[in-house]
Structure formats: structure tokens, C-alpha cells
Design a protein around this motif. Sequence first.
Motif, PDB file in Angstrom:
ATOM      1  N   GLY A  75      46.279  32.889  52.504  1.00  0.00           N
ATOM      2  CA  GLY A  75      47.287  33.704  51.835  1.00  0.00           C
ATOM      3  C   GLY A  75      48.392  34.124  52.790  1.00  0.00           C
ATOM      4  N   SER A 127      47.323  36.446  47.466  1.00  0.00           N
ATOM      5  CA  SER A 127      46.625  36.377  48.756  1.00  0.00           C
ATOM      6  C   SER A 127      45.534  37.437  48.867  1.00  0.00           C
ATOM      7  N   TYR A 128      45.563  38.423  47.993  1.00  0.00           N
ATOM      8  CA  TYR A 128      44.529  39.463  48.038  1.00  0.00           C
ATOM      9  C   TYR A 128      43.427  39.243  46.993  1.00  0.00           C
ATOM     10  N   MET A 130      40.318  38.056  46.200  1.00  0.00           N
ATOM     11  CA  MET A 130      39.135  37.580  46.916  1.00  0.00           C
ATOM     12  C   MET A 130      37.904  37.879  46.078  1.00  0.00           C
ATOM     13  N   GLU A 131      37.141  36.841  45.808  1.00  0.00           N
ATOM     14  CA  GLU A 131      35.961  37.036  44.956  1.00  0.00           C
ATOM     15  C   GLU A 131      34.979  38.023  45.560  1.00  0.00           C
ATOM     16  N   GLY A 132      35.016  38.132  46.874  1.00  0.00           N
ATOM     17  CA  GLY A 132      34.103  39.045  47.556  1.00  0.00           C
ATOM     18  C   GLY A 132      34.475  40.510  47.375  1.00  0.00           C
ATOM     19  N   ARG A 133      35.684  40.766  46.865  1.00  0.00           N
ATOM     20  CA  ARG A 133      36.118  42.156  46.625  1.00  0.00           C
ATOM     21  C   ARG A 133      36.595  42.273  45.180  1.00  0.00           C
ATOM     22  N   THR A 201      29.522  44.102  38.513  1.00  0.00           N
ATOM     23  CA  THR A 201      29.571  42.836  39.254  1.00  0.00           C
ATOM     24  C   THR A 201      29.012  42.974  40.674  1.00  0.00           C
ATOM     25  N   TYR A 202      28.777  44.188  41.134  1.00  0.00           N
ATOM     26  CA  TYR A 202      28.286  44.375  42.511  1.00  0.00           C
ATOM     27  C   TYR A 202      26.777  44.160  42.586  1.00  0.00           C
ATOM     28  N   ALA A 203      26.327  43.769  43.765  1.00  0.00           N
ATOM     29  CA  ALA A 203      24.890  43.637  43.990  1.00  0.00           C
ATOM     30  C   ALA A 203      24.232  45.011  43.818  1.00  0.00           C
ATOM     31  N   THR A 293      32.868  45.406  49.130  1.00  0.00           N
ATOM     32  CA  THR A 293      32.465  43.999  49.019  1.00  0.00           C
ATOM     33  C   THR A 293      31.418  43.895  47.914  1.00  0.00           C
ATOM     34  N   ILE A 294      31.279  42.684  47.405  1.00  0.00           N
ATOM     35  CA  ILE A 294      30.352  42.467  46.301  1.00  0.00           C
ATOM     36  C   ILE A 294      28.905  42.747  46.721  1.00  0.00           C
ATOM     37  N   PHE A 295      28.643  42.663  48.041  1.00  0.00           N
ATOM     38  CA  PHE A 295      27.306  42.948  48.581  1.00  0.00           C
ATOM     39  C   PHE A 295      27.026  44.453  48.550  1.00  0.00           C
TER      40      PHE A 295
END
Lengths: 300, 219
Positions: A75, A127-128, A130-133, A201-203, A293-295
Motif C-alpha cells: 500500500g 492500503s489500510y 488488512m484482513e488481520g484488523r 469476527t475476532y478470535a 488484530t483478529i487474534f
Amino acid sequence: MELQWPLILFTFFMCLSSGILFAQSVLALKGEGRAFQNTSLVASFVAMVVGGIAVFLHLQHWERIFNGFGHITSGITQELIGVVLLFLALLVFFLMARRSEDGSVPAWVAWVGIIVPVIMVAVMGHSYLMEGRPSWNTPMLIVYYLINAALMGSLTVLIIAAAKKQDGDFELLKKIVFISAILQLVALAVYAMVLGASVGTYADHGTYFDPTLPDIPKVEPAAVIGSLFTGSCALAFWGGAIVVGGILPICLSFLLNKAKDAGKTMTYACASLVCTAIGGLVWRGLLYVVALTIFAIFLH
Amino acid sequence: MANYAIITDLNRCTGCLACTVACKAINGVDVGSFWIKTLRIGPNPIEGGSGQYPDVEMYFLPVQCQHCEHPECVKVCPTEASHIREDGTIQIDKSKCIGCQFCVMACPYGVRYLNPEERVVEKCTLCEQRISQGDLPQCVQQCGARARFFGDLDKGVDNFEAPAHPDDPGTQYDEMIKTRVKLKDYVEPYKPTDIHHLKNAGNDPKLMYLLREGRKWRE
């Protein structure tokens, strides 16, 4: 995540820079605003430079950008290309206006001045994603940036026009301001709902413990995102982003549309821009607060 | 060439933190920073239980770079400092890193961080300096419960290896670490459905966790 002020300021000033060129190009397409278009171009350029300086402050080793910079899926690389395109659009506008005797520019130049800022802002927002966020990974981020850019840019051009004592109606620009202000509030509301819906959607680890961070409480995504609406960030969200940054610009833009002289235009446009800027900065900051983060476990 | 990964048998892991400490020691990770952390997941109520002790369960979860199949950190890196090595591991060329930290933001697991002294991002390398010479990652070598196994995914997870104490009493440490046992031969029986990954955000994490039926994997 901690607030990343260089990135917050970069997105803010790039929206401003892109929005100014966009608004001035809209006027150019209608054959208006020639008396102050150079001032607008300079304002857009200055905003771009300030944004550029801000983002450089985020880099820990900026001198290494000459050492392999350019990975196209990044990005940052795409943003750099967007900034270069935006600068070229500004330059072409300036040179073509200088070339003509009356300061007019061909229609294609105006269209470039409309399309390139849209691309720049869309790329910046993208650019921002992000699947992780999950808080960022929504098209609403791009939509918000686009509307925010149109609103801030149009208001800035109206202020410049008023400062140059241009009593023209600039009806189209005022309508863009009003519609953008309404859409911005809608975008904020929809984005907030998307954030609320993203909680699942978060763990979910249930109870957990990190022995290296024994004094850090468990991360609860629902609580972090909920803090926007009813918790520690509620004042910033409702007061800063919604009331100051969303509702007041609509009211002021309504009055702006009624204003017939440069003085009132200046007053309402300035007030609306200040409110929009405050709200925009607050919202950008809040997006970092909820950027888990998704974690969903802080490891550092 | 290879597709290296680690599997951790969570039914065996005792949360001793040996992997965490061994990693810091061999890689010189600064105080306060970690390339691998061992989290305790639980105690959580067992489904259908009373919700109170003893109807609870827990496991320990060593978390590090997952050396993903489709790593977002590599995608967002503007200088290709973060890259996929030929052996399938994700590495950072520190001389190329500009410290933009987009990889830190993009990582779904929060296992990357900015080294404040070098001002570059770092994370688990899967002990690149060791595996390139045929050794095991230090976290696998030093695992106190023999729960961690390292290997090439292309050769199948059953063949992942770890050192194990030979049956012969009196075997010395240096000799012991040269031994190899295979996952399939060493740990309790498992099914493919017992192998789990951390939550996938499109990055397809490669590191695996073995948690057998009867214990709930939480993600």
C-alpha cells in the motif's frame, strides 16, 4: 494500537490536498474560479508536502527507501504512486492554465483533476484494508476518506474564493459541501455500525493469561469497540466525531448555502472546515484505538 | 525446496516456557521483547459441565510467527525486506527494512515488533541460522515436554522431528540432541481433525497445533 500520528496526519492532509484539487477542477469544468485557482493549487501542494513530511516521520530508516522501495503489492508503494500522480495533475493544471490567456484549462485537464484525487484517496484508504484488523478491513474506510476529502477540499476552495473577494455563487461547490456533509455523517454512522457488527469476527479464547504481561487485562473486542459508544471513547466519538465533525458541518453547510456574500461564505466555510477537521482527526485517531488484530491478544 | 513448519502437541505442552526462554537466549532477543510467547488458554468451562471447577479445561499455546502460506506482512512490505525464503519461512532482511511497521499492522497475530535500538522490525526466524545447517529450531530442541516437532510440510506432518532421550541410561546431552524421533511415532495417536491453526485471516498460517478430541480448540 497506539495512535500513529504521522499516518493520521498523512491521511488527513492527503484528503485535504486531493479534495482541493478535486473542488477546483469541478469549478474549472464549469469555467469558474479562475481568479483564485493558483491559490487553490498552491494550497493543495502545501497540504501534500505537509502530509508527505508527516509520513516520512513515521519511517525509522527513510534513507533506505532508495534501497529496493517499490514492491507493488505494498500500500505504501501504491500511495507513493498516487502522490506522484496527484502532483502531476496539479502541475498539468497549473501549466495548462498558464498557457491559456484567460486562465482556463481544457476539459480533459479538469477531468484529470477530478479523477486523480479520487484515485489517490481510494488507494490511500485501500492500503489500510488488512484482513488481520477487522476495524479497518471495510470499504467504509475508503468511502469515509473520499467524502471527507470532497468536503474539506470544497470548503477550502470556498474559503479561498471568499478570501479573494469573489462574490460568485459557486452553487455547485456549495451543494457538494452540503451533500458531502450529510454523506459524511451517514458514512460515520454506517462505519460505526460495521465496527459494532465486526465484534464476532475476532478470535475468542475465553479466559487466557500471558505470563509475560501479568498486569495487562484480557482484551475484550466487544468492550474495546463498545468503548466508542458507551465507554472511555464515547465523548470523543459522540462529541468529536459525530456532533462536531458530523452534525455541525451539516448545519454550517446549510447556512453556507444561504450565504450570498463573501463575508458570510468565509465565516460559515471556515467554521465548517474547522469542525470537519476536528471530527476527521478524532475519527482517524479512534480507528487506531479499535484496531485490534483478529487474534485479539496483545503480545507486546 | 522445502516448506518448513512446527507442530505443537498441546496435550503434551506443560507451559514450562522453555521455548520462550530458549528462543530469547539463542537469538539475543532484548529484555521485554519475545519471538515466541506461551499463553495459557483457560481455564474455560467444559461444554455441558457445571461451569465451575472441576468442569473446566485449559491448554498452553505457544505463539510466534506462523510463517504463513500467504503472508500479509510480505504483501504490504514496500521494500521486500519481509520475504518468503526458499525454505518456505518468512524472513526479514533488516538491511532493507525502513521501519514503516506496516507489516506489524498487517500481521493478524501481533508477533512482529519494532526493535527500538536497530529501528527495524523483527520476529521469529524459525532459527534460520540453525535449520539451514540441519539443526532444529531452538524452541523445538529445548521443549521441556517434547511437545514441539519441526519438519517439512511437503514430507507430511507425521514425519516432523524432535530430539528425544534415548532409552540408554547415562546418555549425555550432546548425544541426546542428535537423536531424532518422528511425531507419528512419539506422541499419542491423533487424527487429521485434531490438527488446528490459529485464526485464519486469509494468510493461511502454516504452524500447527495438535489438540485431540475431548478438548475444545478455541479461536
